[in-house]
Design an enzyme around this catalytic site. Structure first.
Site, PDB file in Angstrom:
ATOM      1  N   HIS A 126      36.394-113.790 -22.703  1.00 41.80           N
ATOM      2  CA  HIS A 126      37.129-113.797 -21.438  1.00 41.80           C
ATOM      3  C   HIS A 126      36.514-112.868 -20.393  1.00 41.80           C
ATOM      4  O   HIS A 126      36.850-112.954 -19.217  1.00 41.80           O
ATOM      5  CB  HIS A 126      38.611-113.450 -21.676  1.00 41.80           C
ATOM      6  CG  HIS A 126      38.876-112.000 -21.980  1.00 41.80           C
ATOM      7  ND1 HIS A 126      39.042-111.518 -23.260  1.00 41.80           N
ATOM      8  CD2 HIS A 126      39.000-110.922 -21.167  1.00 41.80           C
ATOM      9  CE1 HIS A 126      39.262-110.236 -23.226  1.00 41.80           C
ATOM     10  NE2 HIS A 126      39.246-109.829 -21.959  1.00 41.80           N
ATOM     11  N   ASP A 156      37.293-115.332 -29.084  1.00 41.20           N
ATOM     12  CA  ASP A 156      37.152-114.523 -27.871  1.00 41.20           C
ATOM     13  C   ASP A 156      35.948-113.588 -27.965  1.00 41.20           C
ATOM     14  O   ASP A 156      36.025-112.415 -27.602  1.00 41.20           O
ATOM     15  CB  ASP A 156      38.427-113.734 -27.591  1.00 41.20           C
ATOM     16  CG  ASP A 156      38.441-113.132 -26.179  1.00 41.20           C
ATOM     17  OD1 ASP A 156      37.754-113.681 -25.306  1.00 41.20           O
ATOM     18  OD2 ASP A 156      39.103-112.108 -25.966  1.00 41.20           O
ATOM     19  N   GLY A 229      39.441-103.568 -18.420  1.00 46.38           N
ATOM     20  CA  GLY A 229      38.083-103.053 -18.264  1.00 46.38           C
ATOM     21  C   GLY A 229      37.498-102.589 -19.580  1.00 46.38           C
ATOM     22  O   GLY A 229      36.283-102.515 -19.746  1.00 46.38           O
ATOM     23  N   ASN A 230      38.366-102.260 -20.555  1.00 45.23           N
ATOM     24  CA  ASN A 230      37.917-101.883 -21.893  1.00 45.23           C
ATOM     25  C   ASN A 230      37.513-103.098 -22.713  1.00 45.23           C
ATOM     26  O   ASN A 230      36.858-102.954 -23.757  1.00 45.23           O
ATOM     27  CB  ASN A 230      39.013-101.139 -22.658  1.00 45.23           C
ATOM     28  CG  ASN A 230      38.999 -99.645 -22.417  1.00 45.23           C
ATOM     29  OD1 ASN A 230      39.883 -99.107 -21.784  1.00 45.23           O
ATOM     30  ND2 ASN A 230      37.966 -98.975 -22.900  1.00 45.23           N
ATOM     31  N   SER A 231      37.915-104.287 -22.295  1.00 50.77           N
ATOM     32  CA  SER A 231      37.634-105.494 -23.074  1.00 50.77           C
ATOM     33  C   SER A 231      36.135-105.629 -23.321  1.00 50.77           C
ATOM     34  O   SER A 231      35.328-105.529 -22.403  1.00 50.77           O
ATOM     35  CB  SER A 231      38.148-106.729 -22.337  1.00 50.77           C
ATOM     36  OG  SER A 231      39.547-106.726 -22.255  1.00 50.77           O
ATOM     37  N   GLY A 287      41.394-131.992 -39.384  1.00 50.81           N
ATOM     38  CA  GLY A 287      42.299-132.705 -38.498  1.00 50.81           C
ATOM     39  C   GLY A 287      43.751-132.732 -38.931  1.00 50.81           C
ATOM     40  O   GLY A 287      44.382-133.799 -38.939  1.00 50.81           O
ATOM     41  N   VAL A 288      44.305-131.574 -39.277  1.00 51.33           N
ATOM     42  CA  VAL A 288      45.727-131.505 -39.597  1.00 51.33           C
ATOM     43  C   VAL A 288      46.353-130.314 -38.870  1.00 51.33           C
ATOM     44  O   VAL A 288      45.674-129.333 -38.571  1.00 51.33           O
ATOM     45  CB  VAL A 288      45.979-131.358 -41.123  1.00 51.33           C
ATOM     46  CG1 VAL A 288      45.468-132.560 -41.875  1.00 51.33           C
ATOM     47  CG2 VAL A 288      45.355-130.064 -41.650  1.00 51.33           C
TER      48      VAL A 288
END
Length: 385
Positions: A126, A156, A229-231, A287-288
């Site tokens: 992100h 992420d 900002g720490n991300s 696909g479940v």
């Protein structure tokens, strides 16, 4: 006797009067202890090396700070058009003053961790999502343009690369699987753009999931202050070894409330290696959609103490559908690996290479059923297992 007492009283009075006059007019003549507002301070002597004694976690901070970078991104966005801009009469009176279709620049900031001497940097998806330009600022003041190697929205995580030489300070990877609740940790990043900052806390919890932050969740929770900002910054142990990548906070107002989450380095390392090798992450998929077995579900299905997950939905034409898996089945194990919740099921399936044939043990109408399914490739668009 009375005469001696009068002499003592007079001498004491004269002495106090003289002390008062000296204290008021010439306090420097009095000893240190009697001076008002003056405190004697004691300082330790710095050693011959010129360094202060090793206290706290300064060595760990000095070890990790050069390997943590600030990331600045910019992207071009188009604002929605004003609702009256298509009206000729509105444009006649106001012209193009309110034309919102002019592209605007949007900027954001985050952090990253240098993982190799040749410029590979690990950060959050992100942080660099939709970025047109990426600028990386090192702790020594150098800056460089960064380009995206690849990213993985499901965890992420993202990897970017800077070309600024082959001798960059790389972080040392720790053992997140050996972390314990209560361990001291440091969070390093660029909160609110104020500059590189180190905060301290402890490991508050391990293996946090079902938070709705990403598809695959196995977070380290910490009370070390993590702010916007720490991300993408580093969560390290008391020796300065990387334990996780700071990813999210729990906060209704955007500030730190002592509940932060970091992606364990054990997960980050696997994702990083796949991104560097393939440019993306390849995961298995059958696909479940599944649901954890709650006590209420166990009672309604009369399952007793069965361990597994409930198949809530089967995607038409998916590998599971072709293998004969049906909604309402209880998935007990995958390749003889018992399942206890949906998180383990999701991780087990995703770790299987596409094309591999694996065995599913199901419970259907109180009877065990074994089917073989050919694992497919997980679609890029987020889809439930």
């Amino acid at each position: 006797m009375r005469k001696f007492w009068l002499l003592f009283a007079q001498a004491t009075t004269v002495g106090l009067a003289m002390l008062f006059v000296i204290h008021t007019l010439r306090p420097s003549l009095l000893p240190n202890a009697a001076r008002s507002g003056v405190v004697t301070l004691y300082e330790n002597n710095i050693g011959s090396s010129g360094e202060l004694p090793a206290e706290g976690f300064s060595k760990a901070a000095q070890k990790v700070m050069p390997a943590v970078v600030n990331i600045f991104t910019s992207s071009e966005v188009k604002a929605p058009a004003a609702p009256f801009m298509d009206d000729p009469r509105f444009r006649f009176f106001f012209g193009d003053e309110f034309d919102n279709n002019v592209p605007q620049q949007s900027s954001s900031l985050g952090s990253g961790v240098i993982v190799s001497h040749d410029g590979y940097i690990l950060t959050n998806h992100h942080v660099i999502e939709s970025a047109d330009q990426i600028e990386v600022a090192l702790s020594d003041g150098r800056t460089a343009k960064g380009h995206i190697v690849g990213s993985d929205p499901d965890t992420d995580l993202a990897v970017i690369k800077v070309d600024i030489g082959n001798n960059l300070p790389a972080i040392t990877f720790g053992q997140s699987d050996q972390a314990h609740v209560g361990d001291i940790v440091l969070a390093v990043g660029n909160p609110f753009g104020v500059g590189q900052t180190v905060t301290m806390g402890i490991v508050s919890a391990l293996k946090r999931n079902h938070l709705g932050l990403s598809t695959f969740e196995n977070f380290i929770q910490t009370d070390a202050a993590i702010n916007p900002g720490n991300s993408g910054g580093a969560l390290v142990d008391s020796e300065g070894n990387l334990l996780g990548i700071n990813s999210a906070i729990y906060s209704p107002n955007g500030g730190s409330l002592g509940i932060g989450f970091a992606i364990p380095v054990s997960t980050a390392k696997k994702i990083m290696e796949q991104i560097i090798q393939n440019g993306s992450v390849i995961r298995g998929w059958i696909g479940v959609a599944v649901q954890d077995l709650t006590p209420e579900l166990l009672e309604s299905f009369k399952l007793g103490d069965v361990k597994g997950v409930l198949i809530a939905e089967v995607v038409r034409g998916s590998p599971a559908d072709k293998a004969g898996v049906k909604a309402g089945d209880i998935l007990l194990s995958i390749a003889d690996k018992p399942l206890t919740d949906s998180t383990i099921m999701l991780e087990t399936i995703s770790s299987l290479p596409p094309g591999k044939v694996t065995m599913l043990k199901l419970l259907r109408n109180q009877s065990e059923v074994v089917v073989q399914v050919k694992v497919g490739k997980r679609p890029k668009a987020k889809a439930q297992e």
